[in-house]
Design a protein around this motif. Structure first.
Motif: not given
Length: 131
Positions: A100-111
């Motif tokens: 939940q911490h590491d794998d959501v970094g792309g969300a700010v890119l719309g991923m």
């Protein structure tokens, strides 16, 4: 930790890794359907021999490893590199991960991000699998 111990650990550790349940079937099905696939990992060693051992290396379009690119998840730049390697916009990507911490970094890119505990990862693969 001594250097000798660390080297010995890194030599045998990859042989202990196993794919999550459902991973091989998902990767094979998605690749067969023409879905471009990448692995993004914070691992500090080359995972390509394990990918080859599991028979999925040829099904992947990109392998993005933090120690090679200089960015560590959740830094959005590592996810952007993956999207770039696939030749797609991040908004066209789905990140399937277990942190939940590491794998959501792309969300700010719309991923889009689909996170599951490792023992439940098969559910995420079933949800994301092409028909």
């Amino acid at each position: 930790m001594s250097t000798d111990f660390a080297e010995a650990l890194y030599e045998v550790m990859p042989n202990q890794w196993v794919l999550n349940d459902g991973a091989f079937d998902f990767i094979a099905r998605a690749s067969g359907a023409g879905v471009r696939l990448a692995i993004v990992s914070n691992i500090a060693l080359d995972i390509r021999p394990a990918l080859q051992r599991w028979g999925i290396d040829s099904l992947l379009d990109a392998v993005i490893l933090s120690y090679e690119v200089g960015y560590v998840k959740p830094d959005p730049r590592i996810f952007q590199l993956a999207a770039d390697a696939l030749g797609v916009d991040p908004t066209e990507c789905l990140m399937i991960g277990d942190s939940q911490h590491d794998d959501v970094g792309g969300a700010v890119l719309g991923m889009a991000c689909l996170i599951a505990r490792p023992e439940q990862m098969w559910r995420a693969f079933a949800l994301a699998s092409p028909a």
